[in-house]
Scaffold this motif. Sequence first.
Motif: not given
Length: 647
Positions: A452-456, A459-467
């Motif tokens: 779960r920590e790795q997923i979080e 998710e923090a590295l990938i800016d889905n909104d900007a993408k």
Amino acid sequence: MSRWNISSIFFLGEGGRVRILDLKLGEVNIITGASGTGKSTLIKAIDYCLGSKVCELAAHVKRHSIAVGVKWVLGDAQMITGRVIPPLGQDTSTKMFVSSGRNLPIPTSLTEFEGATTLQAGKSFIERAFGIGGVADASNESSARKWRPTVRHATAYMFVPKDVIYNETALLHGLDQADEAPAIIETMPYFLGVVTQDTVIQERRLRDLRKRLDREERQLRVRQAEGSDYKKHAMRLLMDAHRCGLCDLPPDDASETDLQDALLRVKRLKIDRSGQNPNESELSSLHTQRRSLLSDIENARRSSRATQAALQEMTGFEGAVRRQYEKLKIAEHLQPVAHACPLCETPSERGIAAAQAIRQSMKIVRSESVAVENVRPRLVDHEGSLQLELARLNEKLKGVDERIKTWIRQSDEAKEMDDLAQYHAHLMGKVSQFLEMNPATPLPGPDLDVLREQIEELEALIDNDAKHVLLTRAERKVSQYLSDAFASLPTVEPCIEADLEFSSKPPAIAIIEKDTETVLRLPDAGSDENYLAIHIALSFALQKYLGMIKAPVPGFLVFDQISRPYYPQRGEDEASIGENEEVLAMRRHLDFLFKATAEQNDLQVLLIEHAYFGDDPRYVAATRMRWNKLSGDALIPLDWPKRESSL
């Protein structure tokens, strides 16, 4: 020149024979010829030299050629990519040649090829030259490497073969292949300049981690469900050990880990040969406890049956009372009369007395109904308590029965031993065997908190909104170029003057009709002429956008037989072409090709065609090769000898 073009495509044959097709950079290049002359093989040859897994060259080419190569040019920089052609019957060759520099000569034999390497290393070399990736792939995970952008994905934006140009579902080369389509779709945001290679790998890894977390959570639930069996068997062994004085009986709520620790302590004990057999009085005590429980259960059942019967009788009594009460309500009609008969108005003391008697009966009946209502809830609560008590007693009885079974089994086994020490050894052997068969129960699965920590973190590295914003912008730009190009091409209903909207995931085209604003899907276009216009317009629109953002894709487009909807049965020279509606439509396509190619900087187009327009100076000037059956000329000359492996 800022984009890679192809200057030459060449084939090597036996005895130093070389076939070179020279192309002009940044222009339209046309190869015409009859069927069977090898025109369509050119796309497969370029694809093979870009690292395709399978060599799909025609049988004639495999029989008469030993190698194929492509010379790429970018300003002063040059690159030659070559492959050994496998003999007929062999799918591919892993031997590849890649070299770069200036003024590179075209080899005339295998020995003159430079940069011999493996297929994988050769593709990596080409990717670095094209600029695909931009950062080293440091990931050790095969799934991440599998989904990183490669030169194989770039071919989707360069090749428009005949199996795609009229396709009703697949927009790009490779999207009709189940093993290639997912990676092309996955990496499209990268080639559109929305994400980097690192982002593509991170997104893929994030999806893999989410799937892994779901899988591990399901497995954990299964292990927890199966844990009850482990606990049951472990408790039986510990009960045997307890009766022999080897350990204390663990509590009923002991965890599996506690039971395992207790079994390990039993396993490490030394056998006490002075011990005594299990106490016989324990079995008698268990039977006494069992009889008491059975008596309590029977009493509770009798009370429950009596309570249920009372509730049933109460229901019948309540109905009778209600009916009687309804009959007596006639007294309400007698209430208004005082001392006179309601019929003849004659004074009547007797009527008054009867009415009072009826009202008194109603009071009695009403009180009985109230009594029923007061007693019913208490009976219902009492019945619920009895059922809970029955469940508790039955559960306790099961536990006593289990202890009796365990005692009898242990006693029977003990009788088969010479002494208690032998039984102890037998029991400890069973404990050891159980622990060996269940070495780590519950099984130590991965730390889900770590997952779960790795997923979080990802998710923090990938800016889905900007993408999403950038991807929408790219799709809007491509759609604008697409609609402009589509307006210049011949179409039929429902695509006449329609607008096109491009979406990247999944790759799709929406057709918006001019007057009705109806949104249609690609299969709704319904005509080869419409599919042809859509694929040509999309290819140029994507190349225009890729050139604008300087994407790592060569400025090269190859089309295979765009004239098929207009000349499906005609010959290949100008004598077979009459000036009619089909010819006019084809000329519009040619006008668009020449104009769109000239408008885009450093875009090179290779058109493979049957038809030849001898009255069009542009067409004649752009024709690099013209093969026909009368001359016997073809991609691989007919006088080339067969290679030794094919003789």
